[in-house]
Design a protein around this motif. Structure first.
Motif, PDB file in Angstrom:
ATOM      1  N   ALA A 222      27.706  19.236  35.706  1.00 56.95           N
ATOM      2  CA  ALA A 222      25.872  19.927  35.974  1.00 56.95           C
ATOM      3  C   ALA A 222      26.341  19.991  37.345  1.00 56.95           C
ATOM      4  CB  ALA A 222      24.568  19.240  35.610  1.00 56.95           C
ATOM      5  N   GLY A 223      26.695  19.165  38.203  1.00 55.96           N
ATOM      6  CA  GLY A 223      26.999  19.257  39.698  1.00 55.96           C
ATOM      7  C   GLY A 223      28.013  20.817  39.836  1.00 55.96           C
ATOM      8  N   ILE A 224      29.182  20.662  39.199  1.00 59.79           N
ATOM      9  CA  ILE A 224      30.285  22.050  39.112  1.00 59.79           C
ATOM     10  C   ILE A 224      29.900  22.784  38.667  1.00 59.79           C
ATOM     11  CG2 ILE A 224      32.339  22.140  38.403  1.00 59.79           C
ATOM     12  CD1 ILE A 224      32.986  18.686  38.180  1.00 59.79           C
ATOM     13  N   ALA A 225      29.056  23.413  37.204  1.00 63.73           N
ATOM     14  CA  ALA A 225      28.853  23.903  36.827  1.00 63.73           C
ATOM     15  C   ALA A 225      27.803  24.669  37.448  1.00 63.73           C
ATOM     16  CB  ALA A 225      28.169  23.724  35.117  1.00 63.73           C
ATOM     17  N   ILE A 226      27.374  24.569  38.366  1.00 61.73           N
ATOM     18  CA  ILE A 226      25.897  24.868  39.115  1.00 61.73           C
ATOM     19  C   ILE A 226      26.542  25.211  41.274  1.00 61.73           C
ATOM     20  CG2 ILE A 226      23.807  24.411  40.933  1.00 61.73           C
ATOM     21  CD1 ILE A 226      22.892  22.002  38.559  1.00 61.73           C
ATOM     22  N   GLY A 227      27.626  24.688  41.450  1.00 59.41           N
ATOM     23  CA  GLY A 227      28.171  24.788  42.313  1.00 59.41           C
ATOM     24  C   GLY A 227      29.827  26.160  42.232  1.00 59.41           C
ATOM     25  N   LEU A 228      30.025  25.555  41.428  1.00 57.48           N
ATOM     26  CA  LEU A 228      30.701  27.677  41.021  1.00 57.48           C
ATOM     27  C   LEU A 228      29.651  28.590  40.682  1.00 57.48           C
ATOM     28  CD1 LEU A 228      33.231  25.653  38.474  1.00 57.48           C
ATOM     29  CD2 LEU A 228      33.924  25.852  40.937  1.00 57.48           C
ATOM     30  N   ALA A 229      28.440  28.122  39.926  1.00 55.61           N
ATOM     31  CA  ALA A 229      27.451  29.178  39.485  1.00 55.61           C
ATOM     32  C   ALA A 229      26.974  30.396  41.105  1.00 55.61           C
ATOM     33  CB  ALA A 229      26.583  29.141  39.205  1.00 55.61           C
ATOM     34  N   LEU A 230      26.886  28.973  41.681  1.00 58.05           N
ATOM     35  CA  LEU A 230      26.748  30.569  43.528  1.00 58.05           C
ATOM     36  C   LEU A 230      28.212  30.420  44.200  1.00 58.05           C
ATOM     37  CD1 LEU A 230      24.192  30.206  45.681  1.00 58.05           C
ATOM     38  CD2 LEU A 230      24.968  28.170  45.906  1.00 58.05           C
ATOM     39  N   THR A 231      28.801  29.756  43.815  1.00 58.93           N
ATOM     40  CA  THR A 231      30.036  30.412  44.603  1.00 58.93           C
ATOM     41  C   THR A 231      30.514  31.351  43.625  1.00 58.93           C
ATOM     42  OG1 THR A 231      31.546  28.817  44.817  1.00 58.93           O
ATOM     43  CG2 THR A 231      33.029  30.349  44.553  1.00 58.93           C
ATOM     44  N   LEU A 232      30.417  32.054  42.875  1.00 54.79           N
ATOM     45  CA  LEU A 232      30.037  33.371  42.158  1.00 54.79           C
ATOM     46  C   LEU A 232      29.237  34.237  42.749  1.00 54.79           C
ATOM     47  CD1 LEU A 232      32.001  35.096  39.532  1.00 54.79           C
ATOM     48  CD2 LEU A 232      30.190  33.907  37.788  1.00 54.79           C
ATOM     49  N   ILE A 233      28.318  33.807  42.135  1.00 48.76           N
ATOM     50  CA  ILE A 233      27.359  34.339  42.633  1.00 48.76           C
ATOM     51  C   ILE A 233      27.807  35.495  44.491  1.00 48.76           C
ATOM     52  CG2 ILE A 233      25.108  34.398  44.297  1.00 48.76           C
ATOM     53  CD1 ILE A 233      23.823  32.533  41.814  1.00 48.76           C
ATOM     54  N   HIS A 234      27.850  34.622  45.453  1.00 45.14           N
ATOM     55  CA  HIS A 234      28.323  35.112  47.140  1.00 45.14           C
ATOM     56  C   HIS A 234      29.710  35.715  46.904  1.00 45.14           C
ATOM     57  CE1 HIS A 234      26.312  31.852  47.967  1.00 45.14           C
ATOM     58  NE2 HIS A 234      25.416  32.659  49.039  1.00 45.14           N
ATOM     59  N   LEU A 235      31.073  35.949  45.839  1.00 45.37           N
ATOM     60  CA  LEU A 235      31.307  36.158  45.231  1.00 45.37           C
ATOM     61  C   LEU A 235      31.341  38.036  45.247  1.00 45.37           C
ATOM     62  CD1 LEU A 235      34.140  34.211  43.709  1.00 45.37           C
ATOM     63  CD2 LEU A 235      34.479  34.722  45.804  1.00 45.37           C
TER      64      LEU A 235
ATOM     65  N   PHE B 195      29.200  27.943  50.262  1.00 44.58           N
ATOM     66  CA  PHE B 195      28.087  27.406  49.345  1.00 44.58           C
ATOM     67  C   PHE B 195      28.117  26.631  48.349  1.00 44.58           C
ATOM     68  CE2 PHE B 195      26.984  30.767  52.587  1.00 44.58           C
ATOM     69  CZ  PHE B 195      25.974  30.322  52.740  1.00 44.58           C
ATOM     70  N   GLY B 196      29.151  26.919  47.277  1.00 44.98           N
ATOM     71  CA  GLY B 196      29.354  26.589  46.537  1.00 44.98           C
ATOM     72  C   GLY B 196      29.805  24.883  46.380  1.00 44.98           C
ATOM     73  N   LEU B 197      30.439  24.906  46.859  1.00 48.33           N
ATOM     74  CA  LEU B 197      31.103  23.305  47.754  1.00 48.33           C
ATOM     75  C   LEU B 197      29.395  22.489  48.190  1.00 48.33           C
ATOM     76  CD1 LEU B 197      34.397  24.166  48.992  1.00 48.33           C
ATOM     77  CD2 LEU B 197      34.078  22.633  47.016  1.00 48.33           C
ATOM     78  N   THR B 198      28.608  23.590  49.330  1.00 47.16           N
ATOM     79  CA  THR B 198      27.818  22.437  49.410  1.00 47.16           C
ATOM     80  C   THR B 198      25.980  21.766  48.821  1.00 47.16           C
ATOM     81  OG1 THR B 198      26.216  24.648  49.769  1.00 47.16           O
ATOM     82  CG2 THR B 198      27.480  23.734  51.682  1.00 47.16           C
ATOM     83  N   VAL B 199      26.621  22.669  47.451  1.00 45.73           N
ATOM     84  CA  VAL B 199      25.736  22.527  46.850  1.00 45.73           C
ATOM     85  C   VAL B 199      26.102  21.523  46.002  1.00 45.73           C
ATOM     86  CG1 VAL B 199      24.989  23.314  44.447  1.00 45.73           C
ATOM     87  CG2 VAL B 199      24.152  24.677  46.457  1.00 45.73           C
ATOM     88  N   LEU B 200      27.598  21.774  45.290  1.00 41.23           N
ATOM     89  CA  LEU B 200      27.981  20.717  44.103  1.00 41.23           C
ATOM     90  C   LEU B 200      28.337  19.417  44.982  1.00 41.23           C
ATOM     91  CD1 LEU B 200      31.415  21.405  42.610  1.00 41.23           C
ATOM     92  CD2 LEU B 200      31.233  19.134  44.251  1.00 41.23           C
ATOM     93  N   THR B 201      28.171  18.748  46.515  1.00 49.48           N
ATOM     94  CA  THR B 201      28.332  18.121  47.144  1.00 49.48           C
ATOM     95  C   THR B 201      27.132  17.323  47.127  1.00 49.48           C
ATOM     96  OG1 THR B 201      28.548  19.124  48.866  1.00 49.48           O
ATOM     97  CG2 THR B 201      30.252  18.480  48.411  1.00 49.48           C
ATOM     98  N   MET B 202      25.919  18.332  47.336  1.00 49.64           N
ATOM     99  CA  MET B 202      24.827  17.659  47.106  1.00 49.64           C
ATOM    100  C   MET B 202      23.950  17.052  46.009  1.00 49.64           C
ATOM    101  SD  MET B 202      23.338  16.366  50.515  1.00 49.64           S
ATOM    102  CE  MET B 202      24.256  16.304  51.792  1.00 49.64           C
ATOM    103  N   ALA B 203      24.649  18.376  45.093  1.00 41.48           N
ATOM    104  CA  ALA B 203      23.933  17.304  43.329  1.00 41.48           C
ATOM    105  C   ALA B 203      24.570  16.019  43.515  1.00 41.48           C
ATOM    106  CB  ALA B 203      24.627  18.672  43.043  1.00 41.48           C
ATOM    107  N   TYR B 204      25.630  15.989  43.598  1.00 42.54           N
ATOM    108  CA  TYR B 204      26.056  14.262  43.802  1.00 42.54           C
ATOM    109  C   TYR B 204      25.753  13.364  44.260  1.00 42.54           C
ATOM    110  CZ  TYR B 204      29.064  16.323  39.650  1.00 42.54           C
ATOM    111  OH  TYR B 204      29.514  16.982  38.322  1.00 42.54           O
ATOM    112  N   ALA B 205      25.414  14.191  45.700  1.00 39.05           N
ATOM    113  CA  ALA B 205      24.761  12.919  46.308  1.00 39.05           C
ATOM    114  C   ALA B 205      22.900  12.746  46.512  1.00 39.05           C
ATOM    115  CB  ALA B 205      25.429  13.691  47.739  1.00 39.05           C
ATOM    116  N   VAL B 206      22.696  13.130  46.321  1.00 38.76           N
ATOM    117  CA  VAL B 206      20.496  13.576  46.456  1.00 38.76           C
ATOM    118  C   VAL B 206      20.204  13.660  44.810  1.00 38.76           C
ATOM    119  CG1 VAL B 206      20.803  13.064  48.845  1.00 38.76           C
ATOM    120  CG2 VAL B 206      20.392  15.246  47.421  1.00 38.76           C
ATOM    121  N   GLY B 207      21.518  14.842  44.384  1.00 39.04           N
ATOM    122  CA  GLY B 207      20.325  15.235  43.032  1.00 39.04           C
ATOM    123  C   GLY B 207      19.687  14.030  42.127  1.00 39.04           C
TER     124      GLY B 207
END
Length: 242
Positions: free
Chosen positions: A172-185, A50-62
């Motif tokens: 920013a994308g890294i911080a947001i993606g890792l935040a979502l990873t932590l949330i899921h953990l 989940f974290g990687l999906t947000v991280l990758t798309m943040a940089y792709a289309v953010g």
């Protein structure tokens, strides 16, 4: 239209990648004779997916749409004054359509598996969210609501803070993606983790039954939490001299 397409594809990737990892790879896989041939990725793997999906798309289309991919995020940014009211409904529609299309893609893949069926009497069926008997860990409605509220609130604080004009936006994308990873953990055992109404709705539409009747909580708690997070950042954390 470019912004709405970016939100569609970003949310599609979030659901396909995150929920897909839970459906295809999270469990132990067995061979034809019942032997273990591979170990699944488990909760940790799903959290990172989940974290990687947000991280990758943040940089792709953010840079096109702002990279919300989540109705709660749109509400939180709106509450913080970072998103216009006129764009709120179109973004949410694009996100829900993207999420539901991704869930449909997952379903089309799964029906090709031998003896596949969605058992909507089980917690987490088709990666759905739930409380009570439909919480993976058997957590109550109140526990799930509190969890979803708090985690989405902090998710918005991270998003708004990481994208603040005085922050280092390159990371920013890294911080947001890792935040979502932590949330899921933290919360996969509690609610199967939503913090995203579009993600919850898309899976519930295919699961039907009790998970669909419980989906209201996974709209109410994340949106209220996101608005609270947006207001906290705007009035308590943001540098007024900017």
């Amino acid at each position: 239209m470019r912004k709405l397409l970016a939100e569609f594809f970003g949310t599609y990737w979030l659901v396909f990648g995150g929920c897909g990892s839970a459906l295809f790879a999270a469990k132990v896989l067995n061979g034809p004779a019942g032997e273990v041939v591979n170990l699944g990725i488990g909760f940790v793997g799903v959290a990172f997916a989940f974290g990687l999906t947000v991280l990758t798309m943040a940089y792709a289309v953010g840079h096109i749409s702002g990279g919300h991919f989540n109705p709660a995020v749109s509400f939180g940014l709106w509450a913080s004054g970072r998103f216009e009211t006129k764009n709120l409904v179109p973004y949410i529609i694009a996100q829900c359509v993207g999420a539901t299309t991704a869930a449909g893609s997952l379903y089309l893949i799964l029906i090709g598996k031998t003896n596949f069926a969605i058992d909507n009497t089980q917690a987490g069926a088709f990666a759905s969210n739930g409380f009570g008997a439909f919480s993976p860990g058997g957590y109550s409605m109140t526990s799930v609501f509190i969890t979803e509220f708090i985690l989405t609130m902090f998710f918005l604080i991270v998003i708004i803070g990481a994208t603040d004009k005085v922050a280092n936006g390159k990371f920013a994308g890294i911080a947001i993606g890792l935040a979502l990873t932590l949330i899921h953990l933290i919360s996969i055992p509690i609610s199967n983790t939503s913090v995203n109404p579009a993600r919850s709705l898309s899976q519930a539409l295919f699961t039907q039954g009790e998970p669909l009747s419980q989906v209201w909580l996974f709209w109410a708690a994340p949106i209220l939490g996101a608005i609270t997070g947006g207001l906290i950042y705007k009035y308590l954390l943001q540098n007024k001299k900017q």
